[in-house]
Every structure is written in structure tokens, then in C-alpha cells.
Design an enzyme around this catalytic site. Structure first.
Site, mmCIF file in Angstrom:
data_model
loop_
_atom_site.group_PDB
_atom_site.id
_atom_site.type_symbol
_atom_site.label_atom_id
_atom_site.label_comp_id
_atom_site.label_asym_id
_atom_site.label_seq_id
_atom_site.Cartn_x
_atom_site.Cartn_y
_atom_site.Cartn_z
ATOM 1 C CB CYS A 1 -24.596 -2.154 38.503
ATOM 2 S SG CYS A 1 -25.462 -3.592 39.148
ATOM 3 C CB CYS B 1 -26.464 -5.608 36.344
ATOM 4 S SG CYS B 1 -24.741 -5.182 36.164
ATOM 5 C CE LYS C 1 -28.259 -8.304 32.274
ATOM 6 N NZ LYS C 1 -26.836 -8.142 32.027
ATOM 7 C CE1 TYR D 1 -27.615 0.057 45.106
ATOM 8 C CE2 TYR D 1 -25.450 1.056 45.220
ATOM 9 C CZ TYR D 1 -26.254 -0.006 44.890
ATOM 10 O OH TYR D 1 -25.695 -1.139 44.365
ATOM 11 N N GLY E 1 -20.600 -8.122 19.288
ATOM 12 C CA GLY E 1 -20.766 -9.539 19.592
ATOM 13 C C GLY E 1 -20.394 -9.867 21.019
ATOM 14 C CE1 TYR F 1 -20.270 -11.019 30.595
ATOM 15 C CE2 TYR F 1 -18.425 -10.221 29.319
ATOM 16 C CZ TYR F 1 -18.917 -10.953 30.377
ATOM 17 O OH TYR F 1 -18.060 -11.616 31.212
ATOM 18 C CD GLU G 1 -26.047 -9.757 29.191
ATOM 19 O OE1 GLU G 1 -26.235 -8.539 29.404
ATOM 20 O OE2 GLU G 1 -25.496 -10.509 30.029
ATOM 21 C CG HIS H 1 -32.310 -37.834 39.719
ATOM 22 N ND1 HIS H 1 -31.864 -37.664 38.428
ATOM 23 C CD2 HIS H 1 -33.413 -38.615 39.658
ATOM 24 C CE1 HIS H 1 -32.671 -38.328 37.613
ATOM 25 N NE2 HIS H 1 -33.623 -38.902 38.336
ATOM 26 C CD GLU I 1 -29.395 -35.657 37.718
ATOM 27 O OE1 GLU I 1 -29.074 -36.725 38.248
ATOM 28 O OE2 GLU I 1 -30.574 -35.354 37.467
HETATM 29 P P1 NDP Z 1 -17.512 -6.199 24.929
HETATM 30 O O1 NDP Z 1 -16.121 -5.713 24.988
HETATM 31 O O2 NDP Z 1 -17.912 -7.413 25.663
HETATM 32 O O3 NDP Z 1 -17.909 -6.422 23.400
HETATM 33 C C1 NDP Z 1 -17.751 -5.418 22.445
HETATM 34 C C2 NDP Z 1 -18.108 -6.004 21.090
HETATM 35 O O4 NDP Z 1 -18.131 -4.986 20.102
HETATM 36 C C3 NDP Z 1 -17.120 -7.045 20.634
HETATM 37 O O5 NDP Z 1 -17.833 -8.062 19.978
HETATM 38 C C4 NDP Z 1 -16.232 -6.279 19.664
HETATM 39 O O6 NDP Z 1 -15.689 -7.077 18.651
HETATM 40 C C5 NDP Z 1 -17.232 -5.316 19.060
HETATM 41 N N1 NDP Z 1 -16.639 -4.075 18.583
HETATM 42 C C6 NDP Z 1 -15.768 -3.273 19.248
HETATM 43 N N2 NDP Z 1 -15.484 -2.183 18.514
HETATM 44 C C7 NDP Z 1 -16.198 -2.284 17.373
HETATM 45 C C8 NDP Z 1 -16.339 -1.463 16.230
HETATM 46 N N3 NDP Z 1 -15.683 -0.311 16.115
HETATM 47 N N4 NDP Z 1 -17.159 -1.873 15.255
HETATM 48 C C9 NDP Z 1 -17.822 -3.049 15.342
HETATM 49 N N5 NDP Z 1 -17.746 -3.876 16.410
HETATM 50 C C10 NDP Z 1 -16.935 -3.485 17.410
HETATM 51 O O7 NDP Z 1 -18.383 -4.934 25.320
HETATM 52 P P2 NDP Z 1 -19.901 -4.770 25.734
HETATM 53 O O8 NDP Z 1 -20.214 -3.382 25.283
HETATM 54 O O9 NDP Z 1 -20.751 -5.877 25.247
HETATM 55 O O10 NDP Z 1 -19.836 -4.846 27.307
HETATM 56 C C11 NDP Z 1 -18.889 -4.058 28.021
HETATM 57 C C12 NDP Z 1 -18.474 -4.763 29.267
HETATM 58 O O11 NDP Z 1 -19.505 -4.671 30.224
HETATM 59 C C13 NDP Z 1 -18.205 -6.252 29.136
HETATM 60 O O12 NDP Z 1 -16.931 -6.547 28.667
HETATM 61 C C14 NDP Z 1 -18.436 -6.751 30.516
HETATM 62 O O13 NDP Z 1 -17.247 -6.592 31.228
HETATM 63 C C15 NDP Z 1 -19.510 -5.816 31.038
HETATM 64 N N6 NDP Z 1 -20.844 -6.457 31.011
HETATM 65 C C16 NDP Z 1 -21.066 -7.581 31.735
HETATM 66 C C17 NDP Z 1 -22.305 -8.182 31.724
HETATM 67 C C18 NDP Z 1 -22.538 -9.422 32.510
HETATM 68 O O14 NDP Z 1 -21.741 -9.708 33.406
HETATM 69 N N7 NDP Z 1 -23.579 -10.196 32.234
HETATM 70 C C19 NDP Z 1 -23.411 -7.652 30.938
HETATM 71 C C20 NDP Z 1 -23.062 -6.486 30.196
HETATM 72 C C21 NDP Z 1 -21.822 -5.912 30.234
HETATM 73 P P3 NDP Z 1 -14.340 -7.944 18.882
HETATM 74 O O15 NDP Z 1 -14.756 -9.189 19.593
HETATM 75 O O16 NDP Z 1 -13.887 -8.209 17.480
HETATM 76 O O17 NDP Z 1 -13.415 -7.090 19.646
#
Ligand code: NDP
Length: 457
Positions: free
Chosen positions: A49, A54, A57, A105, A181, A183, A187, A440, A445
Site C-alpha cells: 500500500c 495505493c 498510485k 511507520y 481489466g 483495478y 487505474e 445543494h 444530492e
Molecule cells: P484483478 O484481479 O482485479 O484483475 C486482474 C485482471 O487481469 C482481470 O481483468 C483478469 O481477467 C485479467 N487476467 C488475469 N489473468 C490473466 C491472463 N493470464 N492473461 C490476461 N488477462 C488476465 O487484479 P489487479 O492486478 O488489477 O489487482 C489486484 C487486487 O489488488 C485487486 O483485486 C484489488 O483487490 C487490489 N487493488 C485494489 C485497488 C483499490 O482498492 N482501488 C487498487 C489496486 C488493486 P478476468 O476478469 O477475465 O479474470
């Protein structure tokens, strides 16, 4: 909870991992539980984080937002002009801020009386950890809080960036391919596009942000395309190789494109490899997750685990809650389960997507619901001539009238959902929202002025 111990140990608690969950557990156990606590961290204090997640980012999100802010300022009558974005200058400030936080920390742990070992630690037996230099330390309880790590498909290992490396790029690329696709992919697509990088994003499925409300993620996807992101769904990398002018990528849809950089954001997995858990009889999940009960206790009574290492809900505030609940349970005599129900979260895309509770799709499958939606052009950006649309949605149970879910797409959605989350967690009904007088003029709202359902099922 007791583990029935009578032997003397070097410490009451040894925490492996100095991220959000581990630091919270160590601090509460030491300062409020009067426990003798040690913590080992092999990298930088603060964990994903603070150091590579976080915090950096969000600072990049702010940086990208200022580009649009300057354009808006012009539209509002200010005579300003933006030069280019100074990435190296931003990085210097970013590094200084992360060092400040890391120091804070360490200060927190030190004031709580926690002994810190800047070392990797592994488990030798249910009460013994071994540091990288071979030193053995015993503890009545051991907490595994080692977090998660980017998960890359084997065929791209060593050839692409992950979110770990992105903050250290020597220069901003002119073009980037982002794969995924979720988070992180979405982002960084928005952040980098906002900083002037030409972004292409491949997602293997039909719509980004799987798991979020369909209408909300469609709204985000359209906005991302409108801001110039070349978002390709049903597309993946077939192969990639290093070329003279960048990375040559062949897509599964037949394209060949050269990108200055490639970022893989294809998920994260628990960072538990080589810790020695399996040798002690703790069978890890298929992705390396440490199985725990509601109190974060493993099958070995003296060993607990919290945070992303357990792959429950992988969010910083959840790890903090789990770490705190562990310390309350074991060292303060207050048995506390980590509560994983109704957790709000925000995706810091542009626009932000924030939500709590059930999606329309999930709620429909459970019973009769009403759906209230508002889609509108917010005053701030409409005046600046931008076509941004905000979307708000309430999913309401027809029987109990409770608001089962709330989904917001728009600027500051993350800030709004934090407050909505209190009401939803308290069990607020649609009528509670209705009798709340609007503030408002605000965007929020709309959440209390949606009178007629858009859909009833
Ligand atoms: P996510 O699990 O959210 O997304 C992974 C993405 O990669 C999905 O779209 C998945 O597709 C795709 N994918 C997985 N394996 C493959 C592959 N072999 N080839 C191609 N595409 C693939 O993971 P992130 O890495 O984005 O984030 C990890 C976690 O970190 C999040 O789930 C969240 O918990 C946390 N996070 C939270 C944030 C926040 O609160 N704002 C910000 C960043 C991270 P499919 O959908 O088809 O499985």
C-alpha cells in the site's frame, strides 16, 4: 482464545511482514496488549500500500488530474497554460513522500516497543522463525502478514513491467500497452492517459472491471474510450518480443504493434512461497493463500495469517481490520472476527467507480428489487465544456426496502461511497435516503432525490 502455552519464548508475537495488516497487529498487540512483539520485513516498511500501491498510485492520480484541472481553469476564465509533465521531478517528490511515510511507520512501531528486523523471515516450527542470517527466534504466536505479489503469465516473465516497477520508470513512455481489466489495469490506463501517454489496453473478456455492477463498468469503459484510451476487449497478447524500437506485440485478434512499454496487471497472488508453511502442515490454497478461520487462525494454533496472504478481500483497510481483530482476540482478550460483510471500495479510474453491496445483477438473482438510477452532467465539468456524465445507482430490496447496493461513477465517487457505506451498513432503507434532505448544489444530492425506480424486477 488461548493456545495453552507454558514455555518461555523470545517474544509473545513475531509478525512476518511490515505492511498494513502486520504493522497494525504488531502495534496493537504491543501497545494495547502489552505483548513483547518483533516484526521482520525483508523490503521496505509499509508494504504494498505505502511503497508500491495505493499511496504512490493515488499521488499519480492527483498528478494526472491536474492536467485536466488546468484545462478546466482556462474554461473558467483563468489565463493559464500548461507546460509538459515533469515525470522525473514528480518522482523525486514521490520518493521523498514514501520515505517520510516509511519513517513514520518505523516510528509508530518503535514507540509501541516493537523490535524490527530488516530481514526475510521463514518458519522453522510452530514457534520458531529463522532470519536470513540464520538467527532463530522463538515466539508464542507467529503472524504471517506477507501480502501479495503481481502474478504474471509464464511466457511474459522478465519482458514486461508490473505495478511494482511502474513508479520507477526512468521516463514516461510515449506509448504503453496495459494488459488486464481489473483495478490496477484500469487505474493505470487512466492515470497514464492523463499524463499524456498513448494508452492501449487489452482485456480478454467482454467488459472491464468484472465483478462490479454491469451498468457502472460500462459507464467507466465508455468514459475511458472517450478520453482516448484504445480499449480492446476480447483481446489478449498472443506473443511478445523485444524489438529495436520497443516491445513487439502480436494480439490474439491479429494485430502487430510496437509499444514503448508493456504493463501487465493480470492479478496478484499471496506472497507465501518459501515461507515454510507447508512443511508445518498448513496446506496452501492453489494460488498460495494461507487458509484461516474467522479469527485468522491457521490449523496450527500458534500461527495466524492476515491480509492478502490469506486472499480473502484484498484491500488495505481489510488487512488493517484483520490485523487489529487478531491482536484484540489473542492479546487483549476480546475475541473479534474480521467482518467481511458490506465492504465499500473504489477504483481510481477517471471517472472513479465506487460501490458497496450488491450489484443489480447479483441482487436480481436473489429476489425482487427496485433499481433507481440517475445519470447527469455535473455542474463543474459541464460549465468547463466537458461531456462527463455521472452515474448513481441504488439497488433496493422490494420486501425489506433496504438499500442492498450503491454504485457511483464520477469524480469523488470514492469519497461519496465512504459516507453512503455507513448508511448501508446500518441497514438504511430507501425511505431513509428519501427523508434525508439534499445538500445543494452537490453531485451527491442525487443519492437522496431519486424518486421513481428505473426498473422493478
Ligand atoms: P484483478 O484481479 O482485479 O484483475 C486482474 C485482471 O487481469 C482481470 O481483468 C483478469 O481477467 C485479467 N487476467 C488475469 N489473468 C490473466 C491472463 N493470464 N492473461 C490476461 N488477462 C488476465 O487484479 P489487479 O492486478 O488489477 O489487482 C489486484 C487486487 O489488488 C485487486 O483485486 C484489488 O483487490 C487490489 N487493488 C485494489 C485497488 C483499490 O482498492 N482501488 C487498487 C489496486 C488493486 P478476468 O476478469 O477475465 O479474470
Amino acid at each position: 482464545m488461548t493456545t495453552g502455552l507454558i514455555m518461555p519464548f523470545d517474544y509473545d508475537l513475531f509478525v512476518i511482514g511490515g505492511g498494513s495488516g502486520g504493522v497494525r497487529a504488531a502495534r496493537i498487540a504491543a501497545s494495547e496488549g502489552q505483548a513483547r512483539v518483533a516484526l521482520a520485513e525483508e523490503s521496505r516498511m509499509g508494504g504494498t500500500c505505502v511503497i508500491r500501491g495505493c499511496v504512490p498510485k493515488k499521488l499519480m492520480v492527483f498528478a494526472a488530474g491536474h492536467g485536466r484541472g488546468l484545462a478546466d481553469a482556462q474554461a473558467y476564465g483563468w489565463q493559464v497554460s500548461a507546460g509538459g509533465f515533469d515525470w522525473p521531478g514528480f518522482q523525486i517528490k514521490l520518493r521523498a513522500e514514501l520515505e517520510r511515510l516509511e519513517t513514520a511507520y518505523r516510528g509508530t512501531l518503535s514507540r509501541a516497543g516493537v523490535t524490527v528486523f530488516d530481514s526475510r523471515a521463514t518458519l522453522a516450527d510452530p514457534h520458531t522463525v529463522v532470519l536470513a542470517d540464520g538467527q532463530k527466534i522463538t515466539a508464542a504466536h507467529i503472524l504471517v502478514a506477507t501480502g501479495g505479489w503481481p502474478d504474471l503469465p509464464d511466457h511474459v516473465q522478465g519482458q514486461v513491467m508490473t505495478s511494482n516497477e511502474i513508479f520507477d520508470m526512468a521516463q514516461l513512455p510515449r506509448t504503453i500497452l496495459i494488459v488486464g481489466g481489473g483495478y490496477i489495469a484500469c487505474e493505470f490506463a487512466c492515470v497514464l492517459a492523463g499524463l499524456g501517454v498513448q494508452v492501449t489496453q487489452y482485456y480478454r473478456g467482454t467488459q472491464i472491471l468484472r465483478g462490479f455492477d454491469d451498468e457502472a463498468r460500462g459507464h467507466v469503459a465508455r468514459a475511458m474510450v472517450e478520453q482516448g484510451i484504445d480499449l480492446r476487449t476480447m483481446t489478449d497478447v498472443a506473443s511478445l518480443s523485444r524489438g529495436e524500437n520497443g516491445t513487439v506485440v502480436h494480439s490474439t485478434t491479429g494485430d502487430q504493434t510496437v509499444f514503448d512499454a508493456v504493463l501487465y496487471a493480470t492479478g496478484r497472488r499471496p506472497n507465501t512461497q518459501g515461507l515454510g508453511l507447508e512443511a508445518l502442515g498448513i496446506a496452501l490454497g492453489p494460488n498460495g493463500a494461507v487458509p484461516v478461520d474467522d479469527y485468522s487462525q491457521t490449523v496450527i494454533p500458534s500461527i495466524f495469517a492476515v491480509g492478502d496472504a490469506t486472499d480473502r478481500v484484498n484491500l488495505t483497510p481489510v488487512a488493517i481490520r484483520e490485523g487489529h481483530a487478531f491482536a484484540d482476540t489473542v492479546f487483549r482478550g476480546i475475541p473479534t472476527k474480521a467482518d467481511h460483510d458490506l465492504i465499500a471500495s473504489a477504483v481510481f479510474t477517471r471517472p472513479e467507480l465506487a460501490s458497496i453491496g450488491l450489484t443489480e445483477e447479483a441482487a436480481t438473482a436473489l429476489g425482487p428489487i427496485e433499481v433507481y438510477t440517475a445519470t447527469f452532467r455535473p455542474m463543474h465539468s459541464a460549465f468547463a465544456g466537458r461531456a462527463d456524465q455521472v452515474m448513481m445507482k441504488l439497488v433496493v430490496c422490494r420486501q425489506t426496502r433496504r438499500v442492498l447496493g450503491c454504485h457511483i461513477v464520477g469524480d469523488q465517487a470514492g469519497e461519496m461511497i465512504q459516507l453512503v457505506a455507513i448508511a448501508v451498513k446500518m441497514g438504511a432503507t430507501k425511505e431513509d435516503f428519501d427523508r434525508t434532505v439534499a445538500v445543494h448544489p452537490t453531485m451527491a444530492e442525487e443519492l437522496v432525490t431519486m424518486r421513481n425506480p428505473t426498473r422493478v424486477t
